[in-house]
Design an enzyme around this catalytic site. Structure first.
Site, PDB file in Angstrom:
ATOM      1  N   CYS A 175      57.399  43.815  31.410  1.00  0.00           N
ATOM      2  CA  CYS A 175      58.425  43.463  30.421  1.00  0.00           C
ATOM      3  C   CYS A 175      59.502  42.603  31.056  1.00  0.00           C
ATOM      4  O   CYS A 175      59.279  41.429  31.324  1.00  0.00           O
ATOM      5  CB  CYS A 175      59.026  44.699  29.768  1.00  0.00           C
ATOM      6  SG  CYS A 175      60.077  44.301  28.364  1.00  0.00           S
ATOM      7  N   SER A 176      60.663  43.187  31.353  1.00  0.00           N
ATOM      8  CA  SER A 176      61.804  42.351  31.748  1.00  0.00           C
ATOM      9  C   SER A 176      62.838  43.099  32.567  1.00  0.00           C
ATOM     10  O   SER A 176      63.999  42.692  32.585  1.00  0.00           O
ATOM     11  CB  SER A 176      62.470  41.800  30.488  1.00  0.00           C
ATOM     12  OG  SER A 176      62.848  42.874  29.645  1.00  0.00           O
ATOM     13  N   CYS A 177      62.461  44.195  33.218  1.00  0.00           N
ATOM     14  CA  CYS A 177      63.440  44.934  34.022  1.00  0.00           C
ATOM     15  C   CYS A 177      64.060  44.003  35.063  1.00  0.00           C
ATOM     16  O   CYS A 177      63.353  43.238  35.730  1.00  0.00           O
ATOM     17  CB  CYS A 177      62.779  46.135  34.700  1.00  0.00           C
ATOM     18  SG  CYS A 177      62.249  47.372  33.499  1.00  0.00           S
ATOM     19  N   CYS A 192      58.988  41.598  36.675  1.00  0.00           N
ATOM     20  CA  CYS A 192      58.663  42.814  35.920  1.00  0.00           C
ATOM     21  C   CYS A 192      57.441  42.434  35.101  1.00  0.00           C
ATOM     22  O   CYS A 192      57.559  41.770  34.069  1.00  0.00           O
ATOM     23  CB  CYS A 192      59.816  43.237  35.020  1.00  0.00           C
ATOM     24  SG  CYS A 192      59.387  44.661  33.977  1.00  0.00           S
TER      25      CYS A 192
END
Lengths: 105, 221
Positions: free
Chosen positions: B126-128, B123
């Site tokens: 971000c951090s999906c 991602c």
């Protein structure tokens, strides 16, 4: 590639550092802010949606974004949303932060 | 969206979430300014009746309870059951629901590693991450270095994980979004024909379902 970056979160292709594959054990406050996010955004409360949360993180600005850890950004982003939506006021939060820090000393 | 890299790492163009009495134990060491904000917000939200301490504690327990073994069970079943695998690749969310894993409302797309294609998930913004299958993402998945580099030099980054892929393999790097999640279906290692479902599950690590490593017992060539 010289495309304009849309914010401090837009890091694709910009870094040369090796990936640090070590992990740290999550602290209690990190899990609690993760849990708070899930609860505040759940179907029952729906105080904000994931896109508002993302926008809040992405709007922290490069100075804040780049000097705070992952879950620190979550805390600051959720703070900004709660104040913006007048769920809590800036003054009551500031006072409570002082109380918390006093209590912890 | 998906990017593809044939024989070169340089042509990848990828783009396409009172009172802390009943909450988990207090943290060690002095409270930082940001931690104080977390505690203060939590107290105010509880006092305003928007959340209760019990819910926070239960949610932390739920977060702690989800481990990559969930994803590993899905992968092992797909290895053993071709019809399930077909459904999983067609509609990951529905196939997981068959196993009692409810990913809704976020759709899951399962990407299959083959003898020609190796898939990796990131991602970049971000951090999906498929948390309901793998638990919370590891630090490196959220790191600027991984998010930045995996899309431009995946082979180099994989070497940092100890993974040396066959140079003939095509690499696809999938950039997650807030509205959907990816899971890699790794290749079943050779010489596991007689393995039970539990033995197969043991081979499936978190990192191989992100695509930065291969399952245990895999042989690179």
């Amino acid at each position: 590639m010289s495309a304009k970056r849309i914010g401090p979160h837009d890091v694709a292709g910009s870094v040369v550092d090796p990936v640090d594959t070590t992990a740290h054990e999550l602290a209690g406050w990190e899990k609690r802010i993760d849990a708070l996010y899930k609860l505040l955004a759940d179907e029952k409360r729906c105080l904000f949606v994931v896109d508002e949360f993302r926008l809040a993180i992405e709007s922290l600005g490069p100075d804040v974004y780049n000097t705070h850890s992952y879950y620190e950004r979550w805390v600051l982003a959720i703070r900004d949303i709660l104040i913006k939506k007048q769920i809590i006021t800036s003054d009551e939060l500031s006072q409570r932060v002082v109380d918390v820090l006093d209590r912890e000393v | 969206m998906t990017s593809e890299d044939n024989y070169s790492d340089n042509n990848v163009v990828s783009k396409q979430v009172h009172k802390h009495d009943h909450t988990p134990p207090a943290d060690q060491g002095p409270v930082t300014q940001v931690q104080a904000i977390q505690i203060a917000m939590q107290e105010l939200l509880i006092e305003k009746g928007l959340v209760c301490a019990e819910e926070i504690r239960e949610t932390v327990e739920l977060i702690d309870s989800i481990t990559p073994s969930r994803g590993a069970e899905v992968v092992a079943r797909a290895w053993l059951d071709p019809e399930f695998k077909s459904r999983l690749l067609h509609n990951g969310t529905a196939a997981c629901l068959e196993m009692g894993i409810d990913l809704r409302p976020t759709p899951l797309v399962v990407v299959e590693n083959t003898s020609l294609i190796h898939n990796i998930v990131v991602c970049t913004l971000c951090s999906c991450y498929p948390r309901m299958l793998l638990g919370l993402p590891p630090d490196w998945y959220k790191s600027t270095a991984y998010r930045s580099r995996i899309i431009i030099e995946p082979r180099v980054v994989l070497l940092e994980f100890g993974t040396n892929l066959n140079p003939e393999l095509s690499i696809r790097v999938h950039d997650s979004t807030a509205d959907m999640r990816y899971l890699v279906l790794p290749q079943r290692p050779n010489n596991t024909e007689n393995f039970s479902v539990n033995q197969l599950t043991e081979l499936v690590t978190r990192d191989c379902m992100i695509g930065v490593t291969l399952p245990k017992n895999s042989v690179t060539s």
